[in-house]
Design a protein around this motif. Sequence first.
Motif, PDB file in Angstrom:
ATOM      1  N   ARG A 230     -68.533  28.745  35.324  1.00  0.00           N
ATOM      2  CA  ARG A 230     -67.483  29.707  35.648  1.00  0.00           C
ATOM      3  C   ARG A 230     -68.073  31.085  35.922  1.00  0.00           C
ATOM      4  O   ARG A 230     -67.658  31.775  36.864  1.00  0.00           O
ATOM      5  CB  ARG A 230     -66.465  29.784  34.511  1.00  0.00           C
ATOM      6  CG  ARG A 230     -65.568  28.561  34.394  1.00  0.00           C
ATOM      7  CD  ARG A 230     -64.516  28.748  33.330  1.00  0.00           C
ATOM      8  NE  ARG A 230     -63.644  27.583  33.221  1.00  0.00           N
ATOM      9  CZ  ARG A 230     -62.643  27.492  32.349  1.00  0.00           C
ATOM     10  NH1 ARG A 230     -62.393  28.490  31.521  1.00  0.00           N
ATOM     11  NH2 ARG A 230     -61.887  26.396  32.305  1.00  0.00           N
ATOM     12  N   LYS A 233     -69.867  31.034  39.319  1.00  0.00           N
ATOM     13  CA  LYS A 233     -68.928  31.097  40.435  1.00  0.00           C
ATOM     14  C   LYS A 233     -68.320  32.494  40.562  1.00  0.00           C
ATOM     15  O   LYS A 233     -68.124  32.998  41.680  1.00  0.00           O
ATOM     16  CB  LYS A 233     -67.837  30.035  40.261  1.00  0.00           C
ATOM     17  CG  LYS A 233     -68.346  28.619  40.450  1.00  0.00           C
ATOM     18  CD  LYS A 233     -67.226  27.600  40.506  1.00  0.00           C
ATOM     19  CE  LYS A 233     -66.545  27.402  39.188  1.00  0.00           C
ATOM     20  NZ  LYS A 233     -65.573  26.268  39.236  1.00  0.00           N
ATOM     21  N   GLU A 237     -68.539  34.844  43.847  1.00  0.00           N
ATOM     22  CA  GLU A 237     -67.320  35.383  44.443  1.00  0.00           C
ATOM     23  C   GLU A 237     -67.409  36.907  44.593  1.00  0.00           C
ATOM     24  O   GLU A 237     -66.898  37.484  45.561  1.00  0.00           O
ATOM     25  CB  GLU A 237     -66.101  35.032  43.593  1.00  0.00           C
ATOM     26  CG  GLU A 237     -65.680  33.578  43.685  1.00  0.00           C
ATOM     27  CD  GLU A 237     -64.465  33.290  42.822  1.00  0.00           C
ATOM     28  OE1 GLU A 237     -63.896  34.242  42.251  1.00  0.00           O
ATOM     29  OE2 GLU A 237     -64.073  32.116  42.719  1.00  0.00           O
ATOM     30  N   TYR A 251     -64.462  22.844  44.189  1.00  0.00           N
ATOM     31  CA  TYR A 251     -63.383  22.448  45.101  1.00  0.00           C
ATOM     32  C   TYR A 251     -62.161  23.346  44.986  1.00  0.00           C
ATOM     33  O   TYR A 251     -61.488  23.642  45.981  1.00  0.00           O
ATOM     34  CB  TYR A 251     -63.009  20.981  44.884  1.00  0.00           C
ATOM     35  CG  TYR A 251     -62.173  20.710  43.653  1.00  0.00           C
ATOM     36  CD1 TYR A 251     -60.796  20.534  43.751  1.00  0.00           C
ATOM     37  CD2 TYR A 251     -62.759  20.620  42.393  1.00  0.00           C
ATOM     38  CE1 TYR A 251     -60.026  20.294  42.632  1.00  0.00           C
ATOM     39  CE2 TYR A 251     -62.003  20.378  41.275  1.00  0.00           C
ATOM     40  CZ  TYR A 251     -60.631  20.216  41.389  1.00  0.00           C
ATOM     41  OH  TYR A 251     -59.876  19.983  40.274  1.00  0.00           O
ATOM     42  N   GLU A 252     -61.832  23.825  43.777  1.00  0.00           N
ATOM     43  CA  GLU A 252     -60.669  24.692  43.610  1.00  0.00           C
ATOM     44  C   GLU A 252     -60.868  26.010  44.353  1.00  0.00           C
ATOM     45  O   GLU A 252     -59.964  26.497  45.048  1.00  0.00           O
ATOM     46  CB  GLU A 252     -60.408  24.958  42.127  1.00  0.00           C
ATOM     47  CG  GLU A 252     -59.905  23.739  41.358  1.00  0.00           C
ATOM     48  CD  GLU A 252     -59.630  24.056  39.915  1.00  0.00           C
ATOM     49  OE1 GLU A 252     -60.270  24.998  39.381  1.00  0.00           O
ATOM     50  OE2 GLU A 252     -58.779  23.378  39.300  1.00  0.00           O
ATOM     51  N   GLU A 253     -62.059  26.592  44.214  1.00  0.00           N
ATOM     52  CA  GLU A 253     -62.339  27.868  44.863  1.00  0.00           C
ATOM     53  C   GLU A 253     -62.448  27.714  46.378  1.00  0.00           C
ATOM     54  O   GLU A 253     -62.007  28.588  47.131  1.00  0.00           O
ATOM     55  CB  GLU A 253     -63.633  28.468  44.296  1.00  0.00           C
ATOM     56  CG  GLU A 253     -63.553  28.917  42.837  1.00  0.00           C
ATOM     57  CD  GLU A 253     -63.666  27.777  41.843  1.00  0.00           C
ATOM     58  OE1 GLU A 253     -63.444  28.018  40.646  1.00  0.00           O
ATOM     59  OE2 GLU A 253     -63.979  26.631  42.259  1.00  0.00           O
ATOM     60  N   ASN A 255     -60.843  25.465  48.197  1.00  0.00           N
ATOM     61  CA  ASN A 255     -59.485  25.286  48.692  1.00  0.00           C
ATOM     62  C   ASN A 255     -58.690  26.592  48.653  1.00  0.00           C
ATOM     63  O   ASN A 255     -57.795  26.809  49.481  1.00  0.00           O
ATOM     64  CB  ASN A 255     -58.757  24.215  47.873  1.00  0.00           C
ATOM     65  CG  ASN A 255     -59.322  22.823  48.120  1.00  0.00           C
ATOM     66  OD1 ASN A 255     -59.910  22.564  49.165  1.00  0.00           O
ATOM     67  ND2 ASN A 255     -59.151  21.930  47.166  1.00  0.00           N
ATOM     68  N   ALA A 256     -59.026  27.469  47.690  1.00  0.00           N
ATOM     69  CA  ALA A 256     -58.334  28.759  47.590  1.00  0.00           C
ATOM     70  C   ALA A 256     -58.915  29.804  48.532  1.00  0.00           C
ATOM     71  O   ALA A 256     -58.336  30.887  48.694  1.00  0.00           O
ATOM     72  CB  ALA A 256     -58.395  29.266  46.150  1.00  0.00           C
ATOM     73  N   GLY A 257     -60.081  29.516  49.128  1.00  0.00           N
ATOM     74  CA  GLY A 257     -60.694  30.441  50.067  1.00  0.00           C
ATOM     75  C   GLY A 257     -61.535  31.520  49.433  1.00  0.00           C
ATOM     76  O   GLY A 257     -61.974  32.451  50.115  1.00  0.00           O
ATOM     77  N   THR A 258     -61.836  31.405  48.127  1.00  0.00           N
ATOM     78  CA  THR A 258     -62.657  32.428  47.463  1.00  0.00           C
ATOM     79  C   THR A 258     -64.142  32.098  47.497  1.00  0.00           C
ATOM     80  O   THR A 258     -64.976  32.955  47.212  1.00  0.00           O
ATOM     81  CB  THR A 258     -62.213  32.614  46.003  1.00  0.00           C
ATOM     82  OG1 THR A 258     -62.339  31.367  45.300  1.00  0.00           O
ATOM     83  CG2 THR A 258     -60.759  33.084  45.936  1.00  0.00           C
ATOM     84  N   GLU A 260     -67.093  29.402  49.806  1.00  0.00           N
ATOM     85  CA  GLU A 260     -67.279  28.425  50.865  1.00  0.00           C
ATOM     86  C   GLU A 260     -68.593  27.690  50.649  1.00  0.00           C
ATOM     87  O   GLU A 260     -69.496  28.181  49.959  1.00  0.00           O
ATOM     88  CB  GLU A 260     -67.240  29.076  52.238  1.00  0.00           C
ATOM     89  CG  GLU A 260     -68.348  30.069  52.520  1.00  0.00           C
ATOM     90  CD  GLU A 260     -68.227  30.632  53.936  1.00  0.00           C
ATOM     91  OE1 GLU A 260     -69.149  30.383  54.734  1.00  0.00           O
ATOM     92  OE2 GLU A 260     -67.232  31.311  54.222  1.00  0.00           O
TER      93      GLU A 260
END
Length: 316
Positions: A230, A233, A237, A251-253, A255-258, A260
């Motif tokens: 965490r 990441k 970010e 995958y969560e980040e 999909n959220a666009g924060t 790539e």
Amino acid sequence: MKFEDLDAFVHVAQQQGFSRAASRMRVAQSALSRRVTRLEHQLGVQLLSRHGRGVQLTEHGTALLERAAGLMAELKSIRSDLLAHAAEPRGEVSIALTPTTAQVLVPRLVLELRRHFPQIKLMVREGFSGFIHGWVAEGGIDLAVLYNPEPNAELEIVPLLNEPLYLVAPPARGALPELPLRNGHVPVRALGTLPLILPSHAHSLRSLLERLAAERRFALDVVNEIDGMRAIKGMVEAGLGYTVFSYAGVYEEVNAGTLEIIPLAPRLGWELALVERKLQAQTRALTEVRRMILQQIHVLRERGFWRGELRVVTGA
């Protein structure tokens, strides 16, 4: 003589200390100390000599351990045999997983067990692959799901899935070095020129990347070493560096666009595997938990949580 007192003595003697034994048994250190002291009072002899680095067996302790260890193993074998023949699978099964895998797999396992086998009690430990490998080798857990386990003659290793690894980057690079993209991929050698935020060597990912760099004769540019996905990441970010991980971990980040992910060239992957000791007792509870893990790996792969190639055929 109480069973729990004898069990406590055996664990403390084998682990050569109250702290390590308490961690292994998941009980308070003070409780173990009381049990061993009670056993010594009942027998009228000193079994352990306490010192700053742990404990040492006395002559009486050595004699007791020689007989008690076999007795405890026989009692556990009797219990396992009875559980194996029970009409309904029941008993405790301990598993260990990496944080990313545990986050998505454990809730599904618990749900399935409650639905089909409510008498099975699942005990879960979470940690980096390097630590988990030691836990299963020492007999502290029954099953482990981890990345790139080291071969061991005493362990059964079943490859589950080979996942590709990606360079993980923030969408806005800011002051970060520009990525040397080639046909949408980042060359593996670029890991020696990009500021990386990686876990320590206890994490199998770090060991994999270090071996890769040594083989290709370059050094990783690790600007921060952090044992926490965490936090890693969050730093990526914030534009403080890049990292390397599989899609399942971000995958969560993504999909959220924060965050790539950018493929590496040539492809770099790591293998998720199921690991257990070859000679451990096989109860019905253990068999059902193993089957459910394999089943849920297949389901999660189909739903897109994991990318990569399945290595094992699993039943529905």
